[in-house]
Design a protein around this motif. Structure first.
Motif, PDB file in Angstrom:
ATOM      1  N   PHE A  13      -7.267  39.170  60.258  1.00  0.00           N
ATOM      2  CA  PHE A  13      -6.158  38.599  59.473  1.00  0.00           C
ATOM      3  C   PHE A  13      -4.811  39.207  59.887  1.00  0.00           C
ATOM      4  N   MET A  29       0.534  45.145  52.820  1.00  0.00           N
ATOM      5  CA  MET A  29       0.113  44.736  51.476  1.00  0.00           C
ATOM      6  C   MET A  29      -1.056  43.754  51.549  1.00  0.00           C
ATOM      7  N   ALA A  30      -0.927  42.774  52.444  1.00  0.00           N
ATOM      8  CA  ALA A  30      -1.967  41.749  52.554  1.00  0.00           C
ATOM      9  C   ALA A  30      -3.293  42.360  53.015  1.00  0.00           C
ATOM     10  N   THR A  50      -4.160  31.374  44.445  1.00  0.00           N
ATOM     11  CA  THR A  50      -4.605  32.582  45.153  1.00  0.00           C
ATOM     12  C   THR A  50      -3.895  33.763  44.516  1.00  0.00           C
ATOM     13  N   THR A  52      -3.359  37.986  43.988  1.00  0.00           N
ATOM     14  CA  THR A  52      -3.556  39.381  44.391  1.00  0.00           C
ATOM     15  C   THR A  52      -2.733  40.229  43.424  1.00  0.00           C
ATOM     16  N   PHE A  54      -0.141  41.860  44.073  1.00  0.00           N
ATOM     17  CA  PHE A  54       1.305  41.746  44.295  1.00  0.00           C
ATOM     18  C   PHE A  54       1.837  40.343  44.251  1.00  0.00           C
ATOM     19  N   ALA A  72       2.436  32.650  50.808  1.00  0.00           N
ATOM     20  CA  ALA A  72       2.556  34.001  50.226  1.00  0.00           C
ATOM     21  C   ALA A  72       3.554  34.863  51.005  1.00  0.00           C
ATOM     22  N   TYR A 131     -15.463  34.382  51.110  1.00  0.00           N
ATOM     23  CA  TYR A 131     -15.352  34.473  49.648  1.00  0.00           C
ATOM     24  C   TYR A 131     -16.710  34.160  49.021  1.00  0.00           C
TER      25      TYR A 131
HETATM   26  C1  DKA Z   1      -6.280  33.651  51.754  1.00  0.00           C
HETATM   27  O1  DKA Z   1      -6.297  32.694  50.962  1.00  0.00           O
HETATM   28  C2  DKA Z   1      -5.122  33.768  52.693  1.00  0.00           C
HETATM   29  C3  DKA Z   1      -3.862  34.112  52.009  1.00  0.00           C
HETATM   30  C4  DKA Z   1      -3.921  35.482  51.444  1.00  0.00           C
HETATM   31  C5  DKA Z   1      -2.588  35.970  50.985  1.00  0.00           C
HETATM   32  C6  DKA Z   1      -2.640  37.446  50.780  1.00  0.00           C
HETATM   33  C7  DKA Z   1      -1.491  38.000  49.977  1.00  0.00           C
HETATM   34  C8  DKA Z   1      -0.324  38.414  50.789  1.00  0.00           C
HETATM   35  C9  DKA Z   1       0.571  39.329  50.000  1.00  0.00           C
HETATM   36  C10 DKA Z   1       1.909  39.434  50.644  1.00  0.00           C
HETATM   37  O2  DKA Z   1      -7.196  34.475  51.818  1.00  0.00           O
END
Ligand code: DKA
Length: 135
Positions: A13, A29-30, A50, A52, A54, A72, A131
């Protein structure tokens, strides 16, 4: 595909984000994030959130109809979702005037219904994120 999903593994990623010129802070962060994805549907309109610690993003779409999306990492893209043989294909067209690349996110659902495999592709780089359905 309807339901709640939790990411269990992620490969490549960071390379995918680098190819999209995502800055190092966001990439860090990601890379520590283990997102939850929730997909719902009502009358042919889908919502995909989605989350997280943050950042939380939500997209609302109908299959085959283009919509505006802010990703994101802050790219403003034109997206279209289609359903192709058990895969939700998420086509993101970047703003070419800003030099943004096109990307495709493919979410494939297995026959048992408990695994969603996300493949994120840009140029010749693919990240794979697995997932599992939350019970
Ligand atoms: C996914 O759906 C891909 C996108 C993940 C975004 C992660 C968060 C980024 C934070 C800046 O798995």
């Amino acid at each position: 595909m309807i339901g709640k999903w939790k990411m269990e593994s992620s490969e490549n990623f960071d390379e995918y984000m680098k190819a999209l010129d995502v800055n190092v802070m966001l990439r860090k962060m990601a890379s520590t994030a283990s997102p939850t994805v929730e997909i719902s549907e009502q009358g042919g309109t889908f919502q995909l959130t989605t989350s997280t610690a943050f950042k939380t993003t939500t997209i609302t779409f109908r299959l085959g109809e283009q919509f505006d999306e802010e990703t994101a990492d802050g790219r403003k893209v034109k997206s279209t979702m289609t359903w192709e043989d058990g895969t939700l294909v998420h086509d993101q067209k970047g703003d070419t005037e800003k030099g943004q690349k096109d990307t495709v996110l493919r979410r494939t659902f297995d026959g048992e219904g408990d695994t969603m495999t996300l493949k994120c592709t840009v140029d010749d780089i693919t990240a794979t994120r697995v997932y599992k359905r939350e019970k």
